[in-house]
Write a protein that holds these residues in place. Structure first.
Motif, PDB file in Angstrom:
ATOM      1  N   LYS A  16       5.578  15.800  13.334  1.00  0.00           N
ATOM      2  CA  LYS A  16       6.528  16.804  13.723  1.00  0.00           C
ATOM      3  C   LYS A  16       6.460  18.520  13.682  1.00  0.00           C
ATOM      4  N   ASP A  17       6.077  18.494  12.549  1.00  0.00           N
ATOM      5  CA  ASP A  17       6.834  19.351  11.655  1.00  0.00           C
ATOM      6  C   ASP A  17       5.075  20.274  11.712  1.00  0.00           C
ATOM      7  N   LEU A  18       3.701  20.059  12.006  1.00  0.00           N
ATOM      8  CA  LEU A  18       2.733  20.352  12.214  1.00  0.00           C
ATOM      9  C   LEU A  18       2.912  20.971  13.299  1.00  0.00           C
ATOM     10  N   TYR A  19       2.107  22.525  13.019  1.00  0.00           N
ATOM     11  CA  TYR A  19       2.097  23.647  14.051  1.00  0.00           C
ATOM     12  C   TYR A  19       0.657  23.083  14.745  1.00  0.00           C
ATOM     13  N   GLU A  20       0.599  23.265  15.770  1.00  0.00           N
ATOM     14  CA  GLU A  20      -0.739  22.616  16.781  1.00  0.00           C
ATOM     15  C   GLU A  20      -2.065  23.246  17.020  1.00  0.00           C
ATOM     16  N   ASP A  21      -1.897  24.252  16.220  1.00  0.00           N
ATOM     17  CA  ASP A  21      -3.118  24.564  15.203  1.00  0.00           C
ATOM     18  C   ASP A  21      -3.693  23.289  13.659  1.00  0.00           C
ATOM     19  N   ASN A  22      -2.609  23.030  13.216  1.00  0.00           N
ATOM     20  CA  ASN A  22      -3.293  22.067  11.999  1.00  0.00           C
ATOM     21  C   ASN A  22      -3.721  20.546  12.783  1.00  0.00           C
ATOM     22  N   LYS A  23      -3.081  20.184  14.139  1.00  0.00           N
ATOM     23  CA  LYS A  23      -2.695  19.647  14.081  1.00  0.00           C
ATOM     24  C   LYS A  23      -4.223  18.041  14.521  1.00  0.00           C
ATOM     25  N   ASN A  24      -5.609  19.094  14.172  1.00  0.00           N
ATOM     26  CA  ASN A  24      -6.321  18.460  13.881  1.00  0.00           C
ATOM     27  C   ASN A  24      -7.717  18.292  12.943  1.00  0.00           C
ATOM     28  N   GLN A  25      -6.827  18.154  12.088  1.00  0.00           N
ATOM     29  CA  GLN A  25      -7.191  18.771  10.246  1.00  0.00           C
ATOM     30  C   GLN A  25      -6.877  17.326   9.488  1.00  0.00           C
ATOM     31  N   LEU A  26      -7.665  17.201   8.666  1.00  0.00           N
ATOM     32  CA  LEU A  26      -6.576  16.699   7.789  1.00  0.00           C
ATOM     33  C   LEU A  26      -6.257  17.657   6.745  1.00  0.00           C
ATOM     34  N   ILE A  27      -3.850  17.056   6.708  1.00  0.00           N
ATOM     35  CA  ILE A  27      -3.055  17.786   5.761  1.00  0.00           C
ATOM     36  C   ILE A  27      -2.992  16.948   4.884  1.00  0.00           C
ATOM     37  N   LYS A  28      -2.383  17.319   3.728  1.00  0.00           N
ATOM     38  CA  LYS A  28      -1.601  16.882   2.911  1.00  0.00           C
ATOM     39  C   LYS A  28      -0.312  17.352   2.536  1.00  0.00           C
ATOM     40  N   VAL A  29       0.488  16.323   2.693  1.00  0.00           N
ATOM     41  CA  VAL A  29       2.368  16.764   2.201  1.00  0.00           C
ATOM     42  C   VAL A  29       2.245  16.356   0.390  1.00  0.00           C
ATOM     43  N   TRP A  30       3.215  17.883  -0.121  1.00  0.00           N
ATOM     44  CA  TRP A  30       2.914  16.629  -1.302  1.00  0.00           C
ATOM     45  C   TRP A  30       4.528  16.938  -1.540  1.00  0.00           C
ATOM     46  N   PHE A  31       5.317  15.780  -1.989  1.00  0.00           N
ATOM     47  CA  PHE A  31       6.941  15.836  -2.331  1.00  0.00           C
ATOM     48  C   PHE A  31       6.525  16.352  -4.284  1.00  0.00           C
ATOM     49  N   CYS A  32       7.584  16.527  -4.771  1.00  0.00           N
ATOM     50  CA  CYS A  32       7.081  16.763  -6.003  1.00  0.00           C
ATOM     51  C   CYS A  32       8.320  16.823  -6.473  1.00  0.00           C
ATOM     52  N   ALA A  33       9.133  16.029  -7.410  1.00  0.00           N
ATOM     53  CA  ALA A  33      10.628  15.633  -8.546  1.00  0.00           C
ATOM     54  C   ALA A  33      10.474  15.648  -9.655  1.00  0.00           C
ATOM     55  N   GLU A  34      11.978  16.019 -10.499  1.00  0.00           N
ATOM     56  CA  GLU A  34      12.011  16.449 -11.718  1.00  0.00           C
ATOM     57  C   GLU A  34      11.356  15.164 -12.700  1.00  0.00           C
ATOM     58  N   ARG A  35      11.405  15.292 -13.881  1.00  0.00           N
ATOM     59  CA  ARG A  35      11.485  13.914 -14.786  1.00  0.00           C
ATOM     60  C   ARG A  35      12.257  12.085 -13.583  1.00  0.00           C
ATOM     61  N   ASP A  36      13.261  12.241 -13.901  1.00  0.00           N
ATOM     62  CA  ASP A  36      13.748  11.550 -13.010  1.00  0.00           C
ATOM     63  C   ASP A  36      14.653  12.087 -11.905  1.00  0.00           C
TER      64      ASP A  36
END
Length: 256
Positions: A16-36
């Motif tokens: 839902k948050d992708l812009y139209e220009d990006n919807k036809n390409q492979l996207i990677k969403v990276w969520f990175c947190a602290e140690r715990d």
């Protein structure tokens, strides 16, 4: 928690948050947190990348907090059930398929912990000057002219000690706070001093025994000379000691 349903919900919100220009390409969403992720106020970050994970892609962020909170909840749930992860990468394929990959990123975490510890340590004298004699207690002090405020932070037998006094234009040592106002602000002064002692002990442990031990010289006392401007000069105003012997400044100045 139904992991499959939660992942599907997160995937839909990310798309839902992708812009139209990006919807036809492979996207990677990276969520990175602290140690715990279960630690209170544990930080986490989230980015949209291209397939190579090298270029960040903008998103419109309409649903950002929804899937950010859902990802954090997902990691907490897994940690509570014996699976401690720090990172998630969601691969969004243009055809509607998606994959979730979980892992514990020790290399990234150690690097970030080191950088954070170094930043906090170089900032320590400046932060203490603000906490003790500037922003929080402006109404209590600075009503009289002075040359310097001398702050001493010391570890004695493992316990933190804090002392500070004002040097006036005649070279006399005076209390920093106006005696007529100390009673009114006693609670604030006590709280700030207690916080500073906690931060002092953390700084000592971090630099003498913790993650910065290899690059920070052993010390047990810091003397900070605060000018009226409030802006510390690292070369002139910050002095580290070990058993009353002043240490060369190059070991911490090079990290500014």
């Amino acid at each position: 928690m139904n992991i499959t349903e939660q992942e599907k919900r997160i995937e839909s919100l990310c798309r839902k948050d992708l812009y139209e220009d990006n919807k036809n390409q492979l996207i990677k969403v990276w969520f990175c947190a602290e140690r715990d992720i279960r630690v209170p106020n544990a930080r986490a970050y989230l980015y949209f990348y291209d397939e190579s994970l090298s270029n960040i892609i903008d998103s419109n962020r309409e649903a950002f907090m929804e899937y950010y909170d859902a990802l954090k909840e997902l990691l907490i749930y897994k940690a509570q059930h014996g699976e401690l992860y720090s990172d998630i990468v969601i691969t969004l394929h243009p055809n509607g398929n998606y994959e979730f990959r979980y892992w514990f990123n020790e290399e990234r975490i150690i690097k970030e912990e080191y950088e954070s510890a170094m930043l906090r340590s170089t900032d320590f004298p400046h932060a203490m000057a603000k906490a003790l004699v500037f922003y929080h207690l402006a109404e209590v002090n600075f009503k009289k002219k002075y040359e310097r405020i001398i702050m001493t932070f010391e570890i004695k037998e493992g316990e933190p000690f804090v002392d500070y006094y004002l040097v006036n234009e005649k070279g006399q040592h005076k209390p920093v706070y106006d005696s007529n106002k100390v009673a009114k602000y006693e609670e604030t002064i006590t709280r700030n001093t207690s916080n500073v002692k906690t931060w002092l002990k953390e700084h000592y442990e971090r630099t003498n025994h913790g993650i910065l031990k290899a690059v920070w010289k052993p010390w047990n006392k810091i003397v900070v000379s605060v000018p009226p401007s409030g802006y510390l000069n690292e070369l002139e105003d910050i002095h580290y000691y070990l058993d009353e012997l002043e240490l060369e400044k190059d070991f911490f100045l090079e990290r500014y």
